[in-house]
Design a protein around this motif. Sequence first.
Motif, short mmCIF file in Angstrom:
data_model
loop_
_atom_site.label_atom_id
_atom_site.label_comp_id
_atom_site.label_asym_id
_atom_site.label_seq_id
_atom_site.Cartn_x
_atom_site.Cartn_y
_atom_site.Cartn_z
N GLU A 42 -4.57 -0.17 0.16
CA GLU A 42 -3.35 0.31 -0.50
C GLU A 42 -2.16 -0.54 -0.07
O GLU A 42 -1.32 -0.94 -0.89
CB GLU A 42 -3.11 1.78 -0.15
CG GLU A 42 -1.87 2.36 -0.82
CD GLU A 42 -1.64 3.81 -0.45
OE1 GLU A 42 -0.72 4.42 -1.02
OE2 GLU A 42 -2.38 4.33 0.41
N ASP A 59 -9.38 2.45 2.39
CA ASP A 59 -8.43 2.92 1.37
C ASP A 59 -6.99 2.70 1.82
O ASP A 59 -6.14 2.23 1.04
CB ASP A 59 -8.67 4.41 1.08
CG ASP A 59 -9.93 4.67 0.28
OD1 ASP A 59 -10.47 3.68 -0.29
OD2 ASP A 59 -10.39 5.82 0.24
N LYS A 60 -6.71 3.02 3.09
CA LYS A 60 -5.35 2.82 3.60
C LYS A 60 -4.99 1.34 3.68
O LYS A 60 -3.89 0.93 3.30
CB LYS A 60 -5.22 3.47 4.98
CG LYS A 60 -5.29 4.98 4.97
CD LYS A 60 -5.17 5.55 6.37
CE LYS A 60 -5.22 7.08 6.37
NZ LYS A 60 -5.14 7.64 7.74
N HIS A 87 -3.40 0.47 -7.55
CA HIS A 87 -2.62 1.38 -6.72
C HIS A 87 -2.78 2.82 -7.21
O HIS A 87 -2.95 3.75 -6.41
CB HIS A 87 -1.15 0.98 -6.73
CG HIS A 87 -0.28 1.86 -5.89
ND1 HIS A 87 -0.33 1.87 -4.51
CD2 HIS A 87 0.67 2.77 -6.25
CE1 HIS A 87 0.54 2.74 -4.04
NE2 HIS A 87 1.16 3.30 -5.07
N GLY A 120 -6.20 4.48 -6.38
CA GLY A 120 -6.35 5.01 -5.03
C GLY A 120 -7.54 4.46 -4.28
O GLY A 120 -7.45 4.15 -3.10
N GLN A 121 -8.66 4.35 -4.97
CA GLN A 121 -9.88 3.87 -4.32
C GLN A 121 -10.32 2.57 -4.99
O GLN A 121 -10.63 2.56 -6.18
CB GLN A 121 -10.98 4.91 -4.42
CG GLN A 121 -12.18 4.62 -3.53
CD GLN A 121 -13.19 5.76 -3.53
OE1 GLN A 121 -14.12 5.77 -4.31
NE2 GLN A 121 -13.00 6.73 -2.63
#
Length: 318
Positions: free
Chosen positions: A292, A288-289, A264, A267-268
Amino acid sequence: MDLIERYLGAVRWNLPAAKADDIVAELADLIAARIEDREEMLGRPLDRTEVSQVLREFGHPFAVAGQYHGQRALIGAEVFPFYWFALKVVLAIVAVIELVQMGGAIVVHGDFAHAVTHGIHGLLQSLLYNAALVTLAFAVIERTGLLDTYLAKWRPEELPDLGKLRLDLPPRKRWEPVFEIGFGIAFLIWWAGGFTIPFVPQDADVRITGAQVWAGLYWPVVLLVWARIALSLIGFLRPSWKPVRAALILACTAGTLWIAKVLHEAGQIVTVVGTDTARAARIQESLDKSLEIAVIVIAAVTAFQCAKELYQLYREKR
């Protein structure tokens, strides 16, 4: 008595399901009669060591259960129960590994019929190959007499306390830990590069790979998977080790949550590269979204699963 229950449980585990109840009842009567005769001869109740000796006289549970199976010619009657048990475990693990590879081939190539046909061929080939290896190994064991030493020294006290709760479960539930172990081993082989299963179809313009964050998570993931394998193995062979199982459940949960935290914060999780930079950027943003959100969901599910497993462990009969 505890030793007699363990002995009968171990015999029952390896009996044909249709005959198990009658055979165990008959064997229990024989054991009770033998103990009663011995107590009458000695003029006192038998102690634990003497009960253990009576059970040893009946024979190892695998060997006793083997007497109630049909005639087998490939492996001797005394060795066959051990061979059959080992063969089922090995083939179950091999089947899981092959099915994981088949699923990966379907995802990568998209040709369902070709992937399934090729996968079934590979599955049958692997099953036959490993069955031959196990058979050869036990043929050597039988002819060299290696099993005789074990059968002469085994003790009823060493038998796992399987318990009626697990003996009454259907075969699918009984063997769930074996399939979990097989899947864990298959994952470790894939994780080490033994075979490739990309999660997203790849083409000439776009390539999706793991982000740099995974380089630092290689060994934590290996330790986490081995901990889950150990948990399944102990739950299968030593279900009475509740403190150890609880500790492993907590350790696995803590490890999973820590890995989720690292992912988390990174990020990537995956990196998208390709000749079409605009398309690669759009895919990168979308992944990515999505990932996450997936990491957060996995963390929540892991915490819930931990509570559920600990509650089930608490509710298990001793």
